[in-house]
Design a protein around this motif. Structure first.
Motif: not given
Length: 232
Positions: A24-31
């Protein structure tokens, strides 16, 4: 045996949760990066909010508040970082508090934040903000001190934004200091109307298109030319 099985499931659950949080952290950092590239303010706010929930960070919180402020959402900005006068706050956080409190018509609280910024990095821009607010709350001595500092340190190319017109515009910061010096002079002593008008003229000499100084000059001249009997 049952204890071993339960323990294995527990370890697996913790591992799965950790993996899920990491993903989730990686997802929202990319987002967040993608929304910044697209210039999507709502998307950036959404991403930072999720990141602060998943992995709280004061730096992210300050950034989120700054974005709210730039987007004109001053109440949301203050709700994000608070209004306390914390000397340990980052420069960004103090700036957000100062600007948002001023915009929300909380001049005394805004002055505290601007004073903190001025202590860290004294400059003509902050001196003007302080003087303007100090006149508003009736602190003539503080305003005079900051006006004199500003006039001694302002550069000819410095500008300040004004919003009394329907269309915002920029005027010379040096002219702006002469304008508020004129206002302060009149506020302190109503008999010094000619001196106040002269300061407005000095502001207009520096910047002939300074609309607010022109309006103030007209108001003072009108007051000067109004018979005392009519004023009563």
């Amino acid at each position: 045996m049952k204890k071993i099985i339960v323990l294995a499931f527990l370890v697996a659950g913790i591992s799965l949760h950790a993996q899920s949080k990491s993903e989730l952290l990686t997802h929202y950092e990319n987002f967040y990066k993608e929304m910044r590239l697209q210039g999507d303010v709502v998307g950036v706010i959404n991403a930072l909010t999720h990141l602060n929930v998943i992995a709280p960070s004061q730096a992210r919180r300050d950034t989120l508040a700054f974005i709210y402020m730039n987007n004109g959402q001053h109440l949301q900005a203050l709700n994000t970082i608070g209004i306390e006068n914390d000397k340990n706050s980052s420069d960004i956080a103090v700036q957000v508090k100062a600007v948002s409190l001023k915009t929300l018509n909380q001049p005394k609280r805004a002055i505290e934040q601007f004073e903190t910024l001025f202590e860290r990095n004294p400059n003509a821009f902050l001196a003007y903000e302080l003087a303007d607010l100090q006149i508003l709350v009736g602190d003539a001595e503080g305003a005079a001190k900051n006006i004199e500092y500003g006039l001694a340190n302002v550069k000819d190319d410095m500008k300040h934004a004004f919003y009394e017109r329907q269309q915002p515009y920029e005027a010379s910061l040096k002219a702006a200091f002469y304008h508020i010096k004129g206002l302060l002079t009149f506020n302190n002593d109503k008999t010094k109307i000619d001196e106040s008008i002269a300061l407005m003229e000095e502001a207009l000499k520096i910047d002939p298109n300074f609309n607010l100084a022109s309006l103030s000059k007209q108001a003072l001249e009108s007051k000067k030319n109004t018979p005392e009997s009519a004023k009563e």
